[in-house]
Design a protein around this motif. Sequence first.
Motif, PDB file in Angstrom:
ATOM      1  N   CYS A  87     -62.388 -26.358  -6.090  1.00  0.00           N
ATOM      2  CA  CYS A  87     -61.339 -27.395  -6.005  1.00  0.00           C
ATOM      3  C   CYS A  87     -59.964 -26.807  -6.312  1.00  0.00           C
ATOM      4  O   CYS A  87     -58.980 -27.130  -5.645  1.00  0.00           O
ATOM      5  CB  CYS A  87     -61.633 -28.552  -6.958  1.00  0.00           C
ATOM      6  SG  CYS A  87     -62.932 -29.637  -6.334  1.00  0.00           S
ATOM      7  N   ALA A  88     -59.892 -25.942  -7.324  1.00  0.00           N
ATOM      8  CA  ALA A  88     -58.592 -25.349  -7.678  1.00  0.00           C
ATOM      9  C   ALA A  88     -58.085 -24.463  -6.542  1.00  0.00           C
ATOM     10  O   ALA A  88     -56.887 -24.400  -6.276  1.00  0.00           O
ATOM     11  CB  ALA A  88     -58.711 -24.548  -8.972  1.00  0.00           C
ATOM     12  N   THR A  89     -58.991 -23.788  -5.856  1.00  0.00           N
ATOM     13  CA  THR A  89     -58.603 -22.954  -4.713  1.00  0.00           C
ATOM     14  C   THR A  89     -58.126 -23.839  -3.562  1.00  0.00           C
ATOM     15  O   THR A  89     -57.109 -23.556  -2.930  1.00  0.00           O
ATOM     16  CB  THR A  89     -59.792 -22.070  -4.277  1.00  0.00           C
ATOM     17  OG1 THR A  89     -60.185 -21.263  -5.395  1.00  0.00           O
ATOM     18  CG2 THR A  89     -59.428 -21.167  -3.114  1.00  0.00           C
ATOM     19  N   ALA A  90     -58.844 -24.938  -3.320  1.00  0.00           N
ATOM     20  CA  ALA A  90     -58.446 -25.873  -2.259  1.00  0.00           C
ATOM     21  C   ALA A  90     -57.072 -26.478  -2.563  1.00  0.00           C
ATOM     22  O   ALA A  90     -56.219 -26.571  -1.682  1.00  0.00           O
ATOM     23  CB  ALA A  90     -59.492 -26.977  -2.124  1.00  0.00           C
ATOM     24  N   ARG A  91     -56.881 -26.872  -3.817  1.00  0.00           N
ATOM     25  CA  ARG A  91     -55.623 -27.522  -4.218  1.00  0.00           C
ATOM     26  C   ARG A  91     -54.407 -26.651  -3.904  1.00  0.00           C
ATOM     27  O   ARG A  91     -53.363 -27.137  -3.495  1.00  0.00           O
ATOM     28  CB  ARG A  91     -55.673 -27.788  -5.725  1.00  0.00           C
ATOM     29  CG  ARG A  91     -55.231 -29.168  -6.135  1.00  0.00           C
ATOM     30  CD  ARG A  91     -55.184 -29.331  -7.650  1.00  0.00           C
ATOM     31  NE  ARG A  91     -56.463 -29.178  -8.302  1.00  0.00           N
ATOM     32  CZ  ARG A  91     -56.729 -28.277  -9.265  1.00  0.00           C
ATOM     33  NH1 ARG A  91     -55.792 -27.439  -9.705  1.00  0.00           N
ATOM     34  NH2 ARG A  91     -57.928 -28.216  -9.805  1.00  0.00           N
ATOM     35  N   ARG A  92     -54.553 -25.351  -4.092  1.00  0.00           N
ATOM     36  CA  ARG A  92     -53.435 -24.434  -3.837  1.00  0.00           C
ATOM     37  C   ARG A  92     -53.015 -24.407  -2.383  1.00  0.00           C
ATOM     38  O   ARG A  92     -51.933 -23.937  -2.056  1.00  0.00           O
ATOM     39  CB  ARG A  92     -53.814 -23.021  -4.304  1.00  0.00           C
ATOM     40  CG  ARG A  92     -53.679 -22.851  -5.808  1.00  0.00           C
ATOM     41  CD  ARG A  92     -54.463 -21.653  -6.295  1.00  0.00           C
ATOM     42  NE  ARG A  92     -54.217 -21.376  -7.700  1.00  0.00           N
ATOM     43  CZ  ARG A  92     -54.612 -22.177  -8.704  1.00  0.00           C
ATOM     44  NH1 ARG A  92     -55.218 -23.314  -8.444  1.00  0.00           N
ATOM     45  NH2 ARG A  92     -54.357 -21.848  -9.951  1.00  0.00           N
ATOM     46  N   SER A  93     -53.867 -24.890  -1.474  1.00  0.00           N
ATOM     47  CA  SER A  93     -53.524 -24.831  -0.049  1.00  0.00           C
ATOM     48  C   SER A  93     -52.477 -25.863   0.331  1.00  0.00           C
ATOM     49  O   SER A  93     -51.903 -25.795   1.415  1.00  0.00           O
ATOM     50  CB  SER A  93     -54.783 -25.061   0.798  1.00  0.00           C
ATOM     51  OG  SER A  93     -55.169 -26.436   0.711  1.00  0.00           O
ATOM     52  N   SER A  94     -52.203 -26.818  -0.570  1.00  0.00           N
ATOM     53  CA  SER A  94     -51.339 -27.941  -0.163  1.00  0.00           C
ATOM     54  C   SER A  94     -49.906 -27.481   0.097  1.00  0.00           C
ATOM     55  O   SER A  94     -49.191 -28.119   0.844  1.00  0.00           O
ATOM     56  CB  SER A  94     -51.390 -29.064  -1.195  1.00  0.00           C
ATOM     57  OG  SER A  94     -50.830 -28.612  -2.394  1.00  0.00           O
ATOM     58  N   GLY A  95     -49.499 -26.364  -0.474  1.00  0.00           N
ATOM     59  CA  GLY A  95     -48.165 -25.839  -0.175  1.00  0.00           C
ATOM     60  C   GLY A  95     -48.115 -25.055   1.130  1.00  0.00           C
ATOM     61  O   GLY A  95     -47.053 -24.625   1.555  1.00  0.00           O
ATOM     62  N   PHE A  96     -49.253 -24.853   1.760  1.00  0.00           N
ATOM     63  CA  PHE A  96     -49.309 -23.984   2.940  1.00  0.00           C
ATOM     64  C   PHE A  96     -49.567 -24.747   4.244  1.00  0.00           C
ATOM     65  O   PHE A  96     -49.776 -24.124   5.271  1.00  0.00           O
ATOM     66  CB  PHE A  96     -50.395 -22.916   2.761  1.00  0.00           C
ATOM     67  CG  PHE A  96     -50.045 -21.852   1.769  1.00  0.00           C
ATOM     68  CD1 PHE A  96     -49.393 -20.700   2.183  1.00  0.00           C
ATOM     69  CD2 PHE A  96     -50.337 -22.000   0.428  1.00  0.00           C
ATOM     70  CE1 PHE A  96     -49.061 -19.699   1.278  1.00  0.00           C
ATOM     71  CE2 PHE A  96     -50.012 -21.003  -0.491  1.00  0.00           C
ATOM     72  CZ  PHE A  96     -49.363 -19.858  -0.073  1.00  0.00           C
ATOM     73  N   ASN A  97     -49.594 -26.071   4.160  1.00  0.00           N
ATOM     74  CA  ASN A  97     -49.791 -26.866   5.377  1.00  0.00           C
ATOM     75  C   ASN A  97     -51.105 -26.493   6.089  1.00  0.00           C
ATOM     76  O   ASN A  97     -51.114 -26.123   7.258  1.00  0.00           O
ATOM     77  CB  ASN A  97     -48.578 -26.664   6.321  1.00  0.00           C
ATOM     78  CG  ASN A  97     -48.676 -27.511   7.570  1.00  0.00           C
ATOM     79  OD1 ASN A  97     -49.165 -28.643   7.510  1.00  0.00           O
ATOM     80  ND2 ASN A  97     -48.232 -26.967   8.692  1.00  0.00           N
TER      81      ASN A  97
END
Length: 320
Positions: free
Chosen positions: A162-172
């Motif tokens: 989940c923490a890895t997925a969450r970081r994707s939100s800045g990358f569109n």
Amino acid sequence: MLTPQVVITHLISPPAEPMLREAGFAVVARHDETPPPRPEVLRMIAGASAVLTVLSVKVDDEFLAAAGPGLRIVANYAVGFDNIDVAACRRRGVRASNTPGVLTEATADIAWSLILSAARRVIEGDRLVRTGQWQGWRPTELLGLELSGATLGIIGAGRIGCATARRSSGFNMRVVYSHPRDVPELDGPLAARRVELDELLQTSDIVSLHVPYRPENRHMLDARRLALLRDGALLINTARGSLIDEAALVRELSTGRIRAGLDVYEFEPRLSPGLTELPNVVLLPHLGSATHATRRAMARLAAENIIAVLSGREPLTPIA
Ligand code: GLV
Ligand code: GLV
């Protein structure tokens, strides 16, 4: 009553040792972080009430017998605990603990270090410059994968997934995940979709592994599943090496069809033949939790687990 003895098998971050001394235990700490030979481990733990050890030490019947009947807890300095025979601990009434939660963000950061390095060919670029082979800007030099608009596939949506997925939100990016159940933390904020593993492999541009190792997921990514990866896909592993058939991965990477970023290996610290010769893989030495703050937090949590059990309380983060 004799003062309980706590053995720390490797040099680890402070503050475990002072915490355990202040709690009134006799601490025997090996101030060396190189892996001790097995006979030395077995000798060191004899008579211990508690052992704080690391993921490269096998905690099995032999280990438990060597410690003796006074052993009450083994605290693993890791979240993964495939090195611990949990059933053997239970049979002997020995408690065991790991360090979940405190290393989640650091490990997700390492997954992203690998994603960015593999996607944008950072290590290949560094090598080109460093070896004096760079001849100046070129229109087609080291072209990589664009993250914006790409699909990130998370295998295992636990804390680190989940923490890895969450970081994707800045990358569109789009996010898909495979997990035994829906995960609202991903479905809501990230509009992620839960899919079967094979579909994830077929539709993701980046696949990141975050499942714990258990014998039933050994080679979860075997030759058949690796062949499902899209051309140009990146495979990232910060979980455990044995989740991937490493020899099959070397074969798949050799075709140049995919790229990978690995922090863990099937037979670490040994690597499968051929892996280090491949330019399309980034190789890290198991650095997931390696920040000052995280290693201190792991040391504190491991010590707290020992203090709890030796004081007659439940471990904070038990695995047995
Ligand atoms: C490291 O790999 C851990 O499990 O903590
Ligand atoms: C580790 O903390 C995990 O459960 O992902």
